[in-house]
Design a protein around this motif. Structure first.
Motif, PDB file in Angstrom:
ATOM      1  N   SER A 145       1.868 -13.549  29.279  1.00 34.87           N
ATOM      2  CA  SER A 145       0.763 -13.446  30.234  1.00 34.87           C
ATOM      3  C   SER A 145       1.215 -12.528  31.355  1.00 34.87           C
ATOM      4  O   SER A 145       2.407 -12.273  31.529  1.00 34.87           O
ATOM      5  N   LEU A 146       0.235 -12.034  32.102  1.00 30.47           N
ATOM      6  CA  LEU A 146       0.555 -11.131  33.201  1.00 30.47           C
ATOM      7  C   LEU A 146      -0.366 -11.402  34.372  1.00 30.47           C
ATOM      8  O   LEU A 146      -1.365 -12.108  34.243  1.00 30.47           O
ATOM      9  N   SER A 147       0.007 -10.844  35.505  1.00 30.61           N
ATOM     10  CA  SER A 147      -0.801 -10.987  36.715  1.00 30.61           C
ATOM     11  C   SER A 147      -1.067  -9.611  37.307  1.00 30.61           C
ATOM     12  O   SER A 147      -0.177  -8.761  37.359  1.00 30.61           O
ATOM     13  N   ILE A 148      -2.316  -9.432  37.722  1.00 30.99           N
ATOM     14  CA  ILE A 148      -2.733  -8.239  38.444  1.00 30.99           C
ATOM     15  C   ILE A 148      -3.277  -8.771  39.762  1.00 30.99           C
ATOM     16  O   ILE A 148      -4.364  -9.344  39.790  1.00 30.99           O
ATOM     17  N   GLY A 149      -2.497  -8.639  40.818  1.00 30.57           N
ATOM     18  CA  GLY A 149      -2.857  -9.291  42.074  1.00 30.57           C
ATOM     19  C   GLY A 149      -2.886 -10.793  41.840  1.00 30.57           C
ATOM     20  O   GLY A 149      -1.939 -11.357  41.288  1.00 30.57           O
ATOM     21  N   ALA A 150      -3.980 -11.440  42.220  1.00 27.06           N
ATOM     22  CA  ALA A 150      -4.100 -12.892  42.043  1.00 27.06           C
ATOM     23  C   ALA A 150      -4.673 -13.274  40.677  1.00 27.06           C
ATOM     24  O   ALA A 150      -4.747 -14.453  40.348  1.00 27.06           O
ATOM     25  N   MET A 151      -5.078 -12.289  39.878  1.00 29.24           N
ATOM     26  CA  MET A 151      -5.691 -12.577  38.576  1.00 29.24           C
ATOM     27  C   MET A 151      -4.622 -12.722  37.487  1.00 29.24           C
ATOM     28  O   MET A 151      -3.830 -11.822  37.270  1.00 29.24           O
ATOM     29  N   ARG A 152      -4.615 -13.863  36.803  1.00 21.17           N
ATOM     30  CA  ARG A 152      -3.707 -14.091  35.678  1.00 21.17           C
ATOM     31  C   ARG A 152      -4.466 -13.794  34.395  1.00 21.17           C
ATOM     32  O   ARG A 152      -5.613 -14.229  34.220  1.00 21.17           O
ATOM     33  N   GLU A 178      -0.527  -2.325  39.534  1.00 22.39           N
ATOM     34  CA  GLU A 178       0.745  -3.043  39.518  1.00 22.39           C
ATOM     35  C   GLU A 178       0.568  -4.353  38.765  1.00 22.39           C
ATOM     36  O   GLU A 178      -0.279  -5.164  39.114  1.00 22.39           O
ATOM     37  N   ILE A 179       1.371  -4.523  37.726  1.00 22.72           N
ATOM     38  CA  ILE A 179       1.283  -5.699  36.858  1.00 22.72           C
ATOM     39  C   ILE A 179       2.623  -6.417  36.909  1.00 22.72           C
ATOM     40  O   ILE A 179       3.673  -5.785  36.798  1.00 22.72           O
ATOM     41  N   SER A 180       2.574  -7.729  37.054  1.00 18.29           N
ATOM     42  CA  SER A 180       3.805  -8.511  37.031  1.00 18.29           C
ATOM     43  C   SER A 180       3.689  -9.594  35.959  1.00 18.29           C
ATOM     44  O   SER A 180       2.593  -9.975  35.562  1.00 18.29           O
ATOM     45  N   SER A 181       4.844 -10.046  35.491  1.00 12.44           N
ATOM     46  CA  SER A 181       4.860 -11.090  34.466  1.00 12.44           C
ATOM     47  C   SER A 181       6.064 -11.994  34.686  1.00 12.44           C
ATOM     48  O   SER A 181       7.208 -11.529  34.688  1.00 12.44           O
ATOM     49  N   LYS A 182       5.797 -13.286  34.884  1.00 14.51           N
ATOM     50  CA  LYS A 182       6.877 -14.267  35.049  1.00 14.51           C
ATOM     51  C   LYS A 182       7.574 -14.536  33.726  1.00 14.51           C
ATOM     52  O   LYS A 182       8.780 -14.642  33.662  1.00 14.51           O
ATOM     53  N   GLU A 183       6.787 -14.650  32.641  1.00 18.81           N
ATOM     54  CA  GLU A 183       7.336 -15.044  31.338  1.00 18.81           C
ATOM     55  C   GLU A 183       7.580 -13.880  30.387  1.00 18.81           C
ATOM     56  O   GLU A 183       8.103 -14.065  29.301  1.00 18.81           O
ATOM     57  N   GLY A 184       7.176 -12.684  30.786  1.00 16.22           N
ATOM     58  CA  GLY A 184       7.217 -11.537  29.889  1.00 16.22           C
ATOM     59  C   GLY A 184       5.861 -11.347  29.250  1.00 16.22           C
ATOM     60  O   GLY A 184       5.078 -12.298  29.135  1.00 16.22           O
ATOM     61  N   ALA A 185       5.552 -10.138  28.848  1.00 15.73           N
ATOM     62  CA  ALA A 185       4.239  -9.857  28.263  1.00 15.73           C
ATOM     63  C   ALA A 185       4.306  -8.615  27.383  1.00 15.73           C
ATOM     64  O   ALA A 185       5.170  -7.764  27.548  1.00 15.73           O
ATOM     65  N   ASP A 186       3.381  -8.559  26.452  1.00 17.52           N
ATOM     66  CA  ASP A 186       3.194  -7.411  25.571  1.00 17.52           C
ATOM     67  C   ASP A 186       1.703  -7.105  25.658  1.00 17.52           C
ATOM     68  O   ASP A 186       0.874  -7.945  25.315  1.00 17.52           O
ATOM     69  N   PHE A 187       1.353  -5.922  26.194  1.00 18.08           N
ATOM     70  CA  PHE A 187      -0.065  -5.630  26.387  1.00 18.08           C
ATOM     71  C   PHE A 187      -0.388  -4.170  26.094  1.00 18.08           C
ATOM     72  O   PHE A 187       0.508  -3.325  26.022  1.00 18.08           O
ATOM     73  N   LEU A 188      -1.677  -3.910  25.930  1.00 16.85           N
ATOM     74  CA  LEU A 188      -2.202  -2.563  25.764  1.00 16.85           C
ATOM     75  C   LEU A 188      -3.023  -2.218  26.991  1.00 16.85           C
ATOM     76  O   LEU A 188      -3.815  -3.038  27.461  1.00 16.85           O
ATOM     77  N   LEU A 189      -2.839  -1.013  27.507  1.00 17.71           N
ATOM     78  CA  LEU A 189      -3.658  -0.501  28.597  1.00 17.71           C
ATOM     79  C   LEU A 189      -4.399   0.706  28.058  1.00 17.71           C
ATOM     80  O   LEU A 189      -3.791   1.634  27.520  1.00 17.71           O
TER      81      LEU A 189
END
Length: 146
Positions: free
Chosen positions: A44-51, A68-79
Motif C-alpha cells: 500500500s502507499l500514501s499520497i499525502g493523507a490518502m492511503r 510524492e508517494i510514501s510506503s510504510k510496508e513497501g509497494a509495487d505500483f503503476l503510474l
C-alpha cells in the motif's frame, strides 16, 4: 528506464515502481500533463493523507508539480500520466476508444483472443510472464511508422 517501439500520439509517462519498506518516491509531473492514475499491485502507499491499498486505482487531480508517494510496508505500483488527447472518447465497460464502432471492434478482438487472455491480479511477475507467453496478443507494432 526503458522506451517502447509503440507509437504514442501525445507525451505520456508509464512507470512501474517497486518501493521498499519505509521509502518515499518522487516524480516531477510535466506541466502539460492533465491526467495521472496509480494502480497499486501489492503493498500500500500514501499520497499525502490518502492511503491506497492493493488492487485499487487512485485518480489524481492536477495540483502542484511534484508527486510524492510514501510506503510504510513497501509497494509495487503503476503510474500512468499524460497530456490530454484532445480527441473524442467513447467508453463501455473496460474498453475506451474513439467511437462506438471502435468499442464494438475492440470487444470482438477481446472475445476472439486477439488481445491475449485475461489473467488473475494475484499472479506473480513470473506467472504473468508465463501466461502472456502462452496466450500472446496478436497485435504488432508497425515499425515503419517509427
Amino acid at each position: 528506464g526503458r522506451t517502447s517501439k509503440a507509437p504514442c500520439l501525445s507525451n505520456v509517462s508509464i512507470f512501474h515502481v517497486k518501493m521498499s519498506q519505509g521509502s518515499t518516491w518522487k516524480y516531477e509531473i510535466p506541466a502539460s500533463f492533465r491526467t495521472a492514475i496509480i494502480y497499486v499491485r501489492t503493498g500500500s502507499l500514501s499520497i499525502g493523507a490518502m492511503r491506497v491499498p492493493p488492487h485499487y486505482t487512485a485518480y489524481l487531480g492536477v495540483s502542484g508539480s511534484i508527486l510524492e508517494i510514501s510506503s510504510k510496508e513497501g509497494a509495487d505500483f503503476l503510474l500512468l500520466a499524460g497530456e490530454p488527447l484532445s480527441e473524442p472518447v467513447a467508453a463501455q465497460g473496460s474498453m475506451v476508444m474513439n467511437s462506438p464502432e471502435e468499442i464494438n471492434l475492440a470487444y470482438s478482438d477481446y472475445q476472439s483472443g486477439r488481445m491475449g487472455a485475461p489473467w488473475s491480479e494475484t499472479l506473480t511477475d513470473e506467472e504473468w510472464m508465463q501466461h502472456v507467453a502462452k496466450f500472446p496478443s496478436t497485435y504488432k507494432v508497425d515499425e515503419s511508422t517509427q
